[in-house]
Each structure stands twice: as C-alpha cells, then as structure tokens.
Design a protein around this motif. Structure first.
Motif, short mmCIF file in Angstrom:
data_model
loop_
_atom_site.label_atom_id
_atom_site.label_comp_id
_atom_site.label_asym_id
_atom_site.label_seq_id
_atom_site.Cartn_x
_atom_site.Cartn_y
_atom_site.Cartn_z
N ALA A 121 0.86 -1.09 0.18
CA ALA A 121 -0.03 -0.04 -0.04
C ALA A 121 0.74 1.51 -0.13
O ALA A 121 0.32 2.16 -0.46
N GLN A 165 -2.92 -5.18 1.58
CA GLN A 165 -2.22 -4.89 0.01
C GLN A 165 -3.21 -3.82 -0.47
O GLN A 165 -4.05 -3.13 -0.01
N GLN A 166 -2.49 -3.09 -1.65
CA GLN A 166 -3.21 -2.01 -2.33
C GLN A 166 -4.63 -2.30 -2.36
O GLN A 166 -5.56 -1.52 -2.69
#
Length: 565
Positions: A189, A351-352
């Motif tokens: 991220a 995560q993103q």
C-alpha cells in the motif's frame, strides 16, 4: 558503449591488447589473463559448460568432469561442489581444492525479485525431496539452495525447473547474479514505484547473454520501490532505490559500489534519478563499466566497489554518461530513510487491492522440500497463487482474502512457522556454514537455531528490533558487518587452551537508518559453546543502559568496551 570483449572498440588503447600491466582492465587494452581464473574464462565462456554437463558429465559421472569446469565454469549454472564430510574448520585454508571437494553439489535456484508461484514452489519442493535429500535453504539473496545434488541428475532438475519458468542460469560465477527485488513489489500500500518490469527486462535482455558472462567477479543487483528500503541496497554493486522526484514523479535513485566480504564498503549515490523505463539501459551501462574497467589482476580487488572507491562517484557518473549512455542523467533526490528497523515484511499486512499478505519466519532460512510443498498447498488452499522470498531468509504469501487470513496464520504456525515471531527468530540469519561450504570454518545453521531457542527462553520479554547474523568464515555471506550482532566464524582458544569453534564479534552495524559497519571490541572472541551466555549478557546491559527509544546499534556505538565484553 555497445562493444563486447569479442569486439573491442576501435581505439588506440584497445588495440594494445595483450599487455601484462596494470590491473588487467580491458578498456585500457589489457586483455592477457593475469591469473588462473581469467585464463579459464578466456579459454571458454562459462555458459558453454551446460552442453558438457548434459552430454558428457551427467552420462559419465563425477570423475569425468574437467577440473576447470568443476571449480570454475559450472558456477555459471549455479553449481558448486560441496564440502566433503568430516573435514574440520582448521583444515579449510590448508587443503587443496580437490581434497575439500565432495562428489555432490550445491545447486542454487535463481529467483529474481523473490517471486514464486505456488506451482513453482511445489516443483522446488518435489526436486528437493527426489534429488537433494530434502534440503532447500532460503538464502539472503532470495534464492533456494539445494545440497547433495548428483551430476547425473542435473539435466532432469533443469528440465523440471525450466518447465515452470525457473532456472539456475548465472546463479553463481563471475556473472550478473540474482536480481533482488522488493518482496511486496506491486502490492504494498505504501509503495513508491513497482520495479518488477525493470527486473523482467534486465533478465530477458541480459541474463544468459554473453555480453556480460565474463565479468571480473560477481555483480549483485537490487531494485526496490519500497519506502522500507527492503533489499539491502547499500551493499549491492548496483541498486535502484525508489524516490519521488519533485518534477518528474516516482523513479529510482542510483547507487553503485556496495559490498561486504573482507573489505566492506557501503554503496555511494551517483545523484542520478532514473525513470522506470530507463533502468535496464542504465544497469547495462554500469555493468559494462565493470566488465571493461573492472580490475582483473587480483581476485581480492576485482569487485566493482574497488573501482568506485578509486574513481569516486563523480568520475563514475561521467564515464557512465559519456561512454556508455551517450547522454546525461537527471539529477535527483536521495531516498528518505525509514524510522522502523524491521524491513522483512513479516506479519499480516493489507495490500493495495484490499487483500492481505502474510509474512512468516523460518529459523535461519533452514527448511526442507516437503515443507515447501506444504507451504505451496497452504497458499493455494487459501486462495493465493503467489509467494515471495525476502533478503532476510523469510517468506511471504500474497493475495489472501481477509476471511482466510486467520486460518492461514494458524496453518503456518502448525507447520512450525511464526507470523509474530520473537525478535530473535525474526532477526537471526545464518549462512550455509561448515556443513556444506568449502570456505567455512565453523557450523552456523544449527548454532543459529539453538541460539534462537536459548534467547527466547532466557529473555522472553525482550521486544526490541535486533539482528544477529551468523557467518562461517570472513566472507560475510550472512552480512555480519551490518548486523546489530555480527558473528564471524573462526577457531578460538577456550578456557582449557584448546582450539574450538567460535566467533569474532561485530557490534552495532546497521542498514537503513544510519547505515554503518559494526565495531569490533579488541580481543573479543567467543566460543560457540559460550555464545548464548555472551549474547544474553550484552542484551541485558543494553536494556539496563539504553536511553528512551535508543536502538541497539546506537547504544553499541557509545557503550564501553566493558559493557560489550
């Protein structure tokens, strides 16, 4: 400069080929080999040995291998002979190579960027079980190393690895070694820039190419766009470090000339900002300088760090721009150093895309093929098709949906791995050691594992970030000079006056925030048996004397020799 050693540029200097002088630099016209290693490489490119392995050596057995291939060119395909069992550390430096050689090999699987699919990991595990007596160590360069490999089995191992997109090409030798990459590239991220495409381009254009298959010595690369600086960029020959340029946006800061071993040097910035699309070209320019200007006379001075130290960053950048890129590079900012010491991505992280990655800690990188296969099955069973290895001998499962995270963590812990490890398990690394390595003087893997157990028992409440790196010889494969506690294997004298396995101690090294080499306390050497007592004593003094939020490295730099003894 696009010329290769087979087609030297048409200059006066290069026409003076063959002279015995200087440092053996090709760009200065010195092409005559000045040592046996250079002669071996001139006689035949290391990449060519694969054909002999497949058609002769694997058919006729170990005794058929030419010595120049056995102890030289086979490294170009990831193969080293391992240490013959029963040879103690006192004989490491006095025996001839053929006396140290076993008839089995270490084989290194090249894993650029630490990127693996579950299918690839499963195949790595199956090869381990079938051909390597279950061995499959994780290295601090994101590779997997097998032991007990028979030459007769190498072609079949290659076939299986290459069927799933893996190889052992140039995993060793005087070549561009495995390219380190952020293990959370493309998913983190907080990522500045994803360098994965640059790793792929370098690999496809240059790995296995004869453009750079004859270097003065090994060449180590790191590429990461993580703000955690998670690839030890300071100690690689070349590193691309993610930064934000105030005008051009995200790209990479260029570093050159890092390396450890017996003459450690931190890499230096060239002050140049490199966009993602230019990374492969700049990489080729820097490695081209190493090939052409690198010192080939003495192996001990053949790494790029010595050329960079002699030239300085200004001259190096000028040569890179004028002779190899034919253009100027853009000036750029230095990376910001992270406050946190842990850069291994252990734990559960978002995560993103909203999914999670789960990083876990084997002990000192020691693992086995059966367990790797189980990890692959666990990852696949929890919806993941991807895993990563790290430069701290750890592993990460990617792309886990939130409802499956808790189950995966429990399953990993049932296998003996920890997602929330103690600082000792998390921060201890060890090289191969005397069990298999012909250069080693002491045992490392079992010693590191037992040290973890002892410290967890003796100091259960210790919660500070700490790195303990255990190395079997002076060559620093486990990065002893940049650890909080670095242990260099050597024979020492015990209380009975006998020579036993032990360590010289380095204290207070670090990477990332305030990078630097650890200090050596005069006369401080510790026997292997006394190691837990020593480390416990020093850590208790650290806890007693540390100021608020003071790191171990900072304390060790100011502590008295008495406190460190």
């Amino acid at each position: 400069m696009a010329s290769t050693p087979d087609q030297p540029a048409d200059t006066t200097a290069r026409r003076k080929a063959g002279r015995h002088r200087g440092e053996g630099q090709w760009a200065m016209g010195h092409f005559t080999p000045l040592n046996g290693n250079e002669q071996t490489k001139k006689d035949d490119d290391g990449l060519n040995v694969r054909t002999r392995i497949e058609t002769i050596y694997s058919q006729r057995g170990f005794d058929s291998i030419d010595p120049a291939d056995l102890r030289g060119r086979m490294r170009w395909w990831g193969l080293y002979t391992q240490r013959r069992p029963g040879i103690d550390g006192g004989k490491t430096a006095i025996l001839e190579p053929h006396e140290l050689d076993d008839e089995y090999f270490m084989l290194r699987v090249r894993i650029d960027g630490g990127r693996l699919t579950t299918e690839q990991l499963r195949v790595i595990g199956e090869i381990s079980q079938e051909f390597a007596r279950g061995t499959a160590d994780l290295t601090d360069r994101q590779n997997v190393q097998y032991h007990w490999i028979r030459i007769e089995d190498v072609p079949e191992i290659w076939r299986r690895l290459e069927a799933v997109g893996l190889s052992t090409t140039e995993a060793c030798g005087d070549t561009p070694r495995t390219i380190l990459g952020s293990p959370v590239a493309g998913i983190a991220a907080d990522e500045i820039i994803d360098g994965s495409s640059a790793i792929d381009e370098i690999h496809s254009r240059y790995i296995g190419s004869k453009d750079f298959s004859n270097l003065p010595r090994k060449f180590k690369t790191a590429i990461s766009g993580s703000p955690l600086l998670d690839v030890a960029h300071e100690i690689n020959d070349i590193a691309f470090v993610g930064v934000h340029h105030p005008e051009h946006g995200p790209g990479f800061d260029l570093w050159v000339g890092g390396g450890l071993s017996t003459n450690p040097k931190l890499g230096v910035r060239l002050g140049a900002w490199v966009p993602l699309d230019d990374v492969a070209d700049v990489w080729a320019g820097v490695i081209g300088i190493f090939r052409d200007y690198g010192y080939r006379r003495l192996r001990t001075r053949a790494r790029l760090k010595f050329l960079v130290a002699d030239w300085g960053p200004e001259k190096f950048r000028q040569i890179l721009e004028d002779e190899y890129l034919q253009r100027k590079l853009t000036d750029g900012p230095a990376p910001e150093y992270p406050e946190q010491q842990w850069r291994d991505h252990v734990g559960v992280h978002r995560q993103q895309d909203g999914r999670f990655y789960v990083g876990f800690a084997p002990r000192v990188g020691r693992i086995d093929g059966s367990t790797l296969s189980k990890i692959a099955d666990l990852a696949a069973g929890h919806g993941s098709g991807r895993l990563r290895t790290t430069v701290e001998q750890k592993m990460i499962v990617l792309d886990v949906e939130e409802p499956r995270v808790e189950s995966l963590v429990a399953a990993l812990e049932a296998l003996g791995f920890q997602v929330k490890p103690s600082p000792f398990r998390r921060g201890t690394m060890a090289c191969t050691g005397i069990e298999f390595c012909k250069l080693a003087i002491v045992e490392t893997k079992a010693r590191g594992a037992s040290l973890i157990d002892e410290l967890e028992h003796r100091l259960p409440d210790f919660d500070q970030p700490l790195t303990i790196n255990v190395n079997g010889c002076p060559n620093s494969c486990a990065r002893i000079q940049v650890a909080d506690i670095g242990l260099k294997g050597q024979l020492v004298t015990d209380e009975n006056g006998e020579q036993v396995e032990g360590f010289q101690v380095h204290l207070g090294g670090s990477l990332g925030l305030e990078p630097g080499f650890g200090r050596k306390v005069r006369g401080l050497k510790v026997t292997s048996a006394a190691l837990p007592d020593y480390v416990e004593r020093v850590l208790r003094r650290f806890e007693e004397e540390r100021e608020d939020d003071e790191r171990f490295a900072t304390w060790a730099a100011r502590a008295s020799e008495e406190a460190l003894s």
